[in-house]
Design an enzyme around this catalytic site. Structure first.
Site, PDB file in Angstrom:
ATOM      1  N   CYS A 171      51.217  87.920  37.190  1.00  0.00           N
ATOM      2  CA  CYS A 171      52.353  87.940  36.267  1.00  0.00           C
ATOM      3  C   CYS A 171      53.444  88.945  36.645  1.00  0.00           C
ATOM      4  CB  CYS A 171      51.867  88.228  34.859  1.00  0.00           C
ATOM      5  SG  CYS A 171      50.545  87.122  34.310  1.00  0.00           S
ATOM      6  N   HIS A 210      57.801  90.375  31.217  1.00  0.00           N
ATOM      7  CA  HIS A 210      56.989  89.193  31.494  1.00  0.00           C
ATOM      8  C   HIS A 210      56.785  88.430  30.194  1.00  0.00           C
ATOM      9  CE1 HIS A 210      53.859  86.443  32.391  1.00  0.00           C
ATOM     10  NE2 HIS A 210      52.913  87.155  31.795  1.00  0.00           N
ATOM     11  N   ASN A 214      53.924  80.877  28.919  1.00  0.00           N
ATOM     12  CA  ASN A 214      53.661  81.884  29.937  1.00  0.00           C
ATOM     13  C   ASN A 214      53.657  81.200  31.305  1.00  0.00           C
ATOM     14  OD1 ASN A 214      52.479  83.691  31.761  1.00  0.00           O
ATOM     15  ND2 ASN A 214      51.003  84.483  30.288  1.00  0.00           N
TER      16      ASN A 214
END
Length: 316
Positions: free
Chosen positions: A113, A242, A272
């Site tokens: 990530c 993020h 995500n």
């Protein structure tokens, strides 16, 4: 030494949109359950004929067009991804081939990530060292390929996409750095809290551990990123974290103290997307005109390996 600057951005997502109501027909969940826990309403999911390098190449082509550059002008390609199934050719090599580049250096960076902010720092360092002049930095992941669509705790989170940045040498150098100093690190003993492993590969995480770490440990680190860049949190025009979960993004942004900043919330519409989330969210903010050119923007990635990396950039 010369500095570097992000001069253009681009993003790309597959056309197929999966809503919370769609997921409720697949697993035991509901729109209310998902939005109340993670804040996500929709996510884009690619099909079997849309490999990661195709997503990456679309985003890269958009960034190049915005920069007014040809693919042949690029001498370094960095692709941050954790969903590359093949070890070779790398995603960066595949993207370079798709775009018809000449002979760039090509490297993949797998920090999950926080991959994009690691890759952006690497491009900045390469340009400062004179090893590159124009770099293409891409975050691209196809999380839909590795998620267990029967596990409601994880399948509701993930989406597919890519974001790209064109980074060039900046004559202004250290006087007004276009990309500020990176602050990066990890918590190795907690690395298993986020995993992509097994055969077939599957994503899994210890959600509560990640949530506690992100909301308690990361805000002071993000403030140190600002300090290294010579700005205060109040100076920031935008904060692009993020895009993991709205319940992480909002408290972390609040604790950083960026009271005047636009907070990226692309997770609501995109889910995500791992390494793609930061460049994709930033590209959308710029495309919508929500951040002025030259304004300071905090980029801060965190997640897999319990790693993190952040820098303050000047908005292209």
């Amino acid at each position: 030494m010369t500095g570097s600057r992000v001069v253009a951005l681009g993003h790309y997502q597959p056309a197929k949109v999966l809503t919370n109501h769609d997921l409720a027909a697949m697993v035991d969940t509901s729109d209310e359950w998902i939005t109340s826990r993670v804040g996500i309403r929709t996510r884009h999911v690619g099909g079997p004929d849309e490999p990661v390098d195709e997503l990456a190449a679309h985003a890269a082509a958009k960034a190049l067009a915005s920069a007014g550059l040809q693919a042949s002008d690029i001498d370094l390609v960095l692709v941050a991804t954790s969903t590359a199934i093949d070890r070779s050719p790398s995603m960066s090599a595949r993207v370079a081939a798709r775009l018809g580049m000449g002979s760039p250096a090509v490297m993949d960076i797998n920090v999950v990530c926080s991959g994009f902010t690691h890759a952006l720092a690497t491009a900045d360092h390469a340009i400062r060292a004179g090893a590159a002049t124009r770099a293409l930095v891409i975050g691209a992941d196809k999380m839909g390929d590795i998620v267990d669509w029967t596990d409601r705790s994880t399948c509701v989170l993930m989406g597919d996409g890519a974001g790209a940045a064109v980074v060039t040498a900046d004559p202004a150098g250290d006087d007004t750095p276009g990309i500020g100093p990176v602050l990066w690190g990890s918590v190795p003993e907690m690395g298993n809290a986020v995993r992509i492993e097994g055969t077939p590969l599957r994503f899994a995480q210890e959600g509560q551990s990640v949530y506690r770490w992100a909301t308690t440990q990361l805000p002071p680190i993000a403030r140190k990123v600002c300090e290294r860049a010579g700005v205060t949190p109040e100076d920031l025009a935008a904060v692009v974290l993020h895009q993991a979960n709205l319940r992480i993004i909002e408290p972390v942004a609040r604790k950083i103290g960026a009271v005047n900043a636009v907070i990226a919330r692309d997770v609501v519409d995109s889910g995500n997307t791992s390494a793609a989330s930061i460049p994709m969210a930033l590209s959308k903010l710029v495309e919508r005109g929500e951040v002025e050119s030259g304004a300071p923007v905090l980029l801060f990635g965190f997640g897999g390996n319990l790693s993190y990396a952040g820098q303050v950039i000047r908005c292209p």
